[in-house]
Design an enzyme around this catalytic site. Structure first.
Site, PDB file in Angstrom:
ATOM      1  N   ARG A 144      -2.240  29.686 -50.892  1.00  0.00           N
ATOM      2  CA  ARG A 144      -1.981  29.544 -49.552  1.00  0.00           C
ATOM      3  C   ARG A 144      -3.366  29.730 -48.554  1.00  0.00           C
ATOM      4  O   ARG A 144      -4.029  30.702 -48.920  1.00  0.00           O
ATOM      5  CB  ARG A 144      -0.942  30.329 -48.939  1.00  0.00           C
ATOM      6  CG  ARG A 144       0.317  30.378 -49.613  1.00  0.00           C
ATOM      7  CD  ARG A 144       1.340  31.431 -49.487  1.00  0.00           C
ATOM      8  NE  ARG A 144       2.634  31.277 -50.248  1.00  0.00           N
ATOM      9  CZ  ARG A 144       3.629  31.252 -49.829  1.00  0.00           C
ATOM     10  NH1 ARG A 144       3.947  31.287 -48.598  1.00  0.00           N
ATOM     11  NH2 ARG A 144       4.780  31.377 -50.766  1.00  0.00           N
ATOM     12  N   ASN A 192       7.438  29.202 -35.777  1.00  0.00           N
ATOM     13  CA  ASN A 192       8.796  29.537 -35.326  1.00  0.00           C
ATOM     14  C   ASN A 192       9.234  30.134 -33.938  1.00  0.00           C
ATOM     15  O   ASN A 192      10.180  30.976 -33.599  1.00  0.00           O
ATOM     16  CB  ASN A 192       9.222  30.923 -36.471  1.00  0.00           C
ATOM     17  CG  ASN A 192       9.361  30.270 -37.873  1.00  0.00           C
ATOM     18  OD1 ASN A 192       9.678  29.117 -37.932  1.00  0.00           O
ATOM     19  ND2 ASN A 192       8.982  31.139 -38.809  1.00  0.00           N
ATOM     20  N   SER A 241      25.520  37.897 -52.888  1.00  0.00           N
ATOM     21  CA  SER A 241      24.559  37.526 -52.257  1.00  0.00           C
ATOM     22  C   SER A 241      24.490  35.936 -52.308  1.00  0.00           C
ATOM     23  O   SER A 241      24.486  35.630 -53.556  1.00  0.00           O
ATOM     24  CB  SER A 241      23.305  37.825 -52.583  1.00  0.00           C
ATOM     25  OG  SER A 241      21.974  37.279 -52.002  1.00  0.00           O
ATOM     26  N   HIS A 261      17.161  34.808 -48.126  1.00  0.00           N
ATOM     27  CA  HIS A 261      15.824  35.039 -47.796  1.00  0.00           C
ATOM     28  C   HIS A 261      15.355  36.082 -48.941  1.00  0.00           C
ATOM     29  O   HIS A 261      15.997  36.992 -49.158  1.00  0.00           O
ATOM     30  CB  HIS A 261      15.701  35.209 -46.345  1.00  0.00           C
ATOM     31  CG  HIS A 261      14.270  35.397 -46.031  1.00  0.00           C
ATOM     32  ND1 HIS A 261      13.491  36.608 -45.946  1.00  0.00           N
ATOM     33  CD2 HIS A 261      13.046  34.452 -45.557  1.00  0.00           C
ATOM     34  CE1 HIS A 261      12.315  36.460 -45.489  1.00  0.00           C
ATOM     35  NE2 HIS A 261      12.156  35.158 -45.250  1.00  0.00           N
ATOM     36  N   GLU A 272      23.346  33.856 -45.003  1.00  0.00           N
ATOM     37  CA  GLU A 272      22.591  33.560 -43.563  1.00  0.00           C
ATOM     38  C   GLU A 272      23.393  32.331 -42.854  1.00  0.00           C
ATOM     39  O   GLU A 272      24.297  31.604 -43.477  1.00  0.00           O
ATOM     40  CB  GLU A 272      21.180  32.829 -43.876  1.00  0.00           C
ATOM     41  CG  GLU A 272      20.309  33.829 -44.734  1.00  0.00           C
ATOM     42  CD  GLU A 272      18.950  33.304 -44.874  1.00  0.00           C
ATOM     43  OE1 GLU A 272      18.507  32.571 -44.147  1.00  0.00           O
ATOM     44  OE2 GLU A 272      18.460  33.645 -46.140  1.00  0.00           O
ATOM     45  N   SER A 331      16.196  28.439 -43.574  1.00  0.00           N
ATOM     46  CA  SER A 331      14.999  28.264 -42.844  1.00  0.00           C
ATOM     47  C   SER A 331      14.211  26.953 -43.488  1.00  0.00           C
ATOM     48  O   SER A 331      13.570  26.196 -42.843  1.00  0.00           O
ATOM     49  CB  SER A 331      14.142  29.331 -42.530  1.00  0.00           C
ATOM     50  OG  SER A 331      13.769  29.829 -43.865  1.00  0.00           O
ATOM     51  N   ASP A 362      22.778  37.293 -41.646  1.00  0.00           N
ATOM     52  CA  ASP A 362      21.503  36.927 -41.175  1.00  0.00           C
ATOM     53  C   ASP A 362      21.647  35.841 -40.223  1.00  0.00           C
ATOM     54  O   ASP A 362      21.551  34.483 -40.549  1.00  0.00           O
ATOM     55  CB  ASP A 362      20.569  36.743 -42.459  1.00  0.00           C
ATOM     56  CG  ASP A 362      18.864  36.454 -41.966  1.00  0.00           C
ATOM     57  OD1 ASP A 362      18.827  36.081 -41.179  1.00  0.00           O
ATOM     58  OD2 ASP A 362      18.117  37.018 -42.742  1.00  0.00           O
ATOM     59  N   HIS A 397      17.204  32.622 -37.698  1.00  0.00           N
ATOM     60  CA  HIS A 397      16.793  31.316 -37.219  1.00  0.00           C
ATOM     61  C   HIS A 397      17.856  30.667 -36.559  1.00  0.00           C
ATOM     62  O   HIS A 397      17.893  29.514 -36.288  1.00  0.00           O
ATOM     63  CB  HIS A 397      16.732  30.488 -38.845  1.00  0.00           C
ATOM     64  CG  HIS A 397      15.387  30.821 -39.310  1.00  0.00           C
ATOM     65  ND1 HIS A 397      14.225  30.360 -39.086  1.00  0.00           N
ATOM     66  CD2 HIS A 397      15.105  31.583 -40.493  1.00  0.00           C
ATOM     67  CE1 HIS A 397      13.377  30.924 -39.986  1.00  0.00           C
ATOM     68  NE2 HIS A 397      14.018  31.812 -40.829  1.00  0.00           N
ATOM     69  N   THR A 452      16.315  38.588 -35.478  1.00  0.00           N
ATOM     70  CA  THR A 452      14.761  38.787 -35.241  1.00  0.00           C
ATOM     71  C   THR A 452      14.506  38.699 -33.812  1.00  0.00           C
ATOM     72  O   THR A 452      15.416  37.846 -33.184  1.00  0.00           O
ATOM     73  CB  THR A 452      14.073  37.779 -36.109  1.00  0.00           C
ATOM     74  OG1 THR A 452      12.557  38.308 -35.947  1.00  0.00           O
ATOM     75  CG2 THR A 452      14.180  36.488 -35.787  1.00  0.00           C
ATOM     76  N   LYS A 479      11.320  35.092 -33.543  1.00  0.00           N
ATOM     77  CA  LYS A 479      11.397  33.544 -33.722  1.00  0.00           C
ATOM     78  C   LYS A 479      11.610  33.191 -32.263  1.00  0.00           C
ATOM     79  O   LYS A 479      11.002  32.958 -31.265  1.00  0.00           O
ATOM     80  CB  LYS A 479      12.394  33.210 -34.666  1.00  0.00           C
ATOM     81  CG  LYS A 479      11.699  33.681 -35.912  1.00  0.00           C
ATOM     82  CD  LYS A 479      12.587  33.157 -37.119  1.00  0.00           C
ATOM     83  CE  LYS A 479      12.127  33.591 -38.652  1.00  0.00           C
ATOM     84  NZ  LYS A 479      11.550  34.939 -38.948  1.00  0.00           N
ATOM     85  N   THR A 529       9.022  54.600 -40.173  1.00  0.00           N
ATOM     86  CA  THR A 529       8.141  53.494 -39.785  1.00  0.00           C
ATOM     87  C   THR A 529       8.219  53.808 -38.354  1.00  0.00           C
ATOM     88  O   THR A 529       9.080  53.843 -37.319  1.00  0.00           O
ATOM     89  CB  THR A 529       8.995  51.909 -39.790  1.00  0.00           C
ATOM     90  OG1 THR A 529       9.277  51.798 -41.259  1.00  0.00           O
ATOM     91  CG2 THR A 529       8.009  51.213 -39.355  1.00  0.00           C
ATOM     92  N   THR A 530       6.803  53.596 -37.657  1.00  0.00           N
ATOM     93  CA  THR A 530       6.501  53.689 -36.301  1.00  0.00           C
ATOM     94  C   THR A 530       7.340  52.839 -35.667  1.00  0.00           C
ATOM     95  O   THR A 530       7.418  51.633 -35.878  1.00  0.00           O
ATOM     96  CB  THR A 530       4.790  53.490 -36.120  1.00  0.00           C
ATOM     97  OG1 THR A 530       4.164  54.526 -37.152  1.00  0.00           O
ATOM     98  CG2 THR A 530       4.515  53.682 -34.694  1.00  0.00           C
ATOM     99  N   THR A 547       8.172  29.621 -52.096  1.00  0.00           N
ATOM    100  CA  THR A 547       9.078  29.739 -50.945  1.00  0.00           C
ATOM    101  C   THR A 547      10.212  28.576 -51.258  1.00  0.00           C
ATOM    102  O   THR A 547      11.234  28.939 -50.582  1.00  0.00           O
ATOM    103  CB  THR A 547       8.161  29.285 -49.644  1.00  0.00           C
ATOM    104  OG1 THR A 547       7.176  30.132 -49.572  1.00  0.00           O
ATOM    105  CG2 THR A 547       9.038  29.296 -48.393  1.00  0.00           C
TER     106      THR A 547
END
Length: 404
Positions: free
Chosen positions: A21, A53, A136, A141, A184, A188, A213, A216, A244, A247, A276-277, A362
């Site tokens: 990549r 996105n 699942s 994802h 989902e 995506s 999920d 998207h 999310t 996106k 996590t902060t 991917t």
């Protein structure tokens, strides 16, 4: 032992396969989206971004930018810690209330990304519910897969978007085992949309929890941007909706929504939340304004759909193969990793068109593609320039015109 040699050997193998990549170094310019400044030496200074996105360009919305600036002036740059240690800001609570309302749920919980929200929620559910089984969809994802893996509970993979296979696999499990169906709405890479009502009905038949999920789809579908679950009037029948902020809402962060008890359960036991902060208050403030805007404005969604339809029509007219799907994602099939990388390079270097090649892991080997995401801010000239470039390169690079 020379570890760098070991690292380099695997990198060299990745390059030989055509799956290494390379990232374009871009500089987004406020008010100019989808145009960006490119810092790659072998590309034009100005390029058109075709794979963002930021689906609706909300990262450039003046009200969203203003909200972020005002919150920085008021609160400073960072959150100050984890949510547990001084990091819970008023902006977080306001945003969680906005998200709960978006999905018509009792509660919501923020995370630093959609990846983290999937990983944390699924791993916590699977590990804390005694004898849990997570079922699942086979194309879920990577974040969902990682969450299920870390749950270390029994997992069952069901055929992609196949309610009948899900039904068979649920029926084979013990009736008293807590079952979690994870799937989902919009996938995506292929851009297909799940048969949500059928999946929900199968899950209800077996007393299973549903984990959806919508990353998207939020902002893009439904009368208020609540996603496919809102569009299909199914949100109230889904146990947990994950989404999310990075996106269609144009900022960064992830979240889950559900009952008060469910969100408190994840808040209390998920290490991916506890340690996590927290998101900066300015990010939370901007996301809240973006969500509020898209709850009452259909302008961006309608314009995006028109742009998507126009690009599909022009690709069809020129014989450029793309996957037929009902979503906003347009995968143009190349089916060869080296050619996929080469086409992306040529588009950038010769035409100032930026699209990232999508290669293994991917997508499966042999299904490499260029993934285009038209926004409301792409002009007709932008689309015509893209189609011309693809038509020209298709001849030069001897790419197949077959989709399958």
């Amino acid at each position: 032992m020379d570890f760098d040699v070991m690292f380099q050997n695997q990198l060299d193998a990745l390059k030989k396969e055509g799956n290494y990549r390379i990232f374009a170094e871009l500089e987004r310019e406020a008010g100019a989206f989808p145009q960006a400044r490119c810092h790659n030496a072998d590309a034009p200074e100005k390029v058109t971004v075709w794979c963002s996105n930021d689906y609706l360009g909300m990262g450039q919305n003046p009200a969203v930018i203003r909200a972020m600036k005002e919150a920085i002036d008021q609160c400073g740059a960072g959150a100050g810690g984890t949510r547990n240690i001084s990091g819970t800001n008023h902006a977080h609570k306001l945003l969680e209330a906005e998200l709960a309302d978006l999905h018509r749920k009792e509660s919501a919980l923020l995370f630093t990304s959609g990846y983290v929200s999937n990983w944390a929620a699924l791993s916590t559910l699977g590990s804390r519910l005694p004898d849990a089984v997570i079922l699942s969809d086979e194309l879920n994802h990577a974040s969902m897969i990682e969450g299920i893996r870390h749950a270390r509970c029994q997992k069952v993979i069901w055929k992609h978007n196949d309610p009948e296979d899900l039904d068979r696999k649920l029926a084979a499990l013990p009736a008293n085992a807590p079952k979690i169906v994870a799937f989902e709405s919009v996938y995506s890479m292929d851009g297909d949309i799940c048969p949500m009502q059928e999946i929900v009905e199968v899950a209800e038949k077996h007393g299973a929890m549903t984990y959806l999920d919508e990353v998207h789809a939020v902002g893009l579908y439904g009368p208020r941007g609540g996603g496919i679950s809102e569009q299909e009037d199914l949100a109230d029948r889904i146990t947990l909706i994950e989404g999310t902020l990075g996106k269609a809402f144009g900022v960064v962060g992830g979240y889950i929504t559900g009952s008060e008890a469910l969100c408190d359960f994840i808040r209390s036991f998920a290490s991916g939340f506890i340690f996590t902060t927290a998101l900066p208050p300015a990010v939370a403030a901007a996301a809240r304004v973006s969500i509020q805007h898209l709850k009452q404005s259909d302008q961006e969604r309608l314009a995006q759909r028109e742009r998507v339809a126009y690009l599909r029509k022009r690709l069809d007219q020129e014989g450029i193969p793309h996957m037929d799907n009902p979503s906003h994602i347009i995968p143009v099939m190349i089916k060869d990793p080296v050619k996929c990388r080469m086409l992306a390079d040529y588009l950038m270097q010769r035409y100032g068109i930026y699209v990232q090649p999508i290669n293994y892991p991917t997508v499966p080997k042999g299904t490499e593609r260029l993934r285009f995401t038209p926004s409301p801010l792409h002009s007709t000239d932008d689309i015509e320039k893209l189609v011309y470039a693809l038509k020209d390169l298709w001849k030069q690079c001897a790419v197949s015109h077959a989709v399958a």
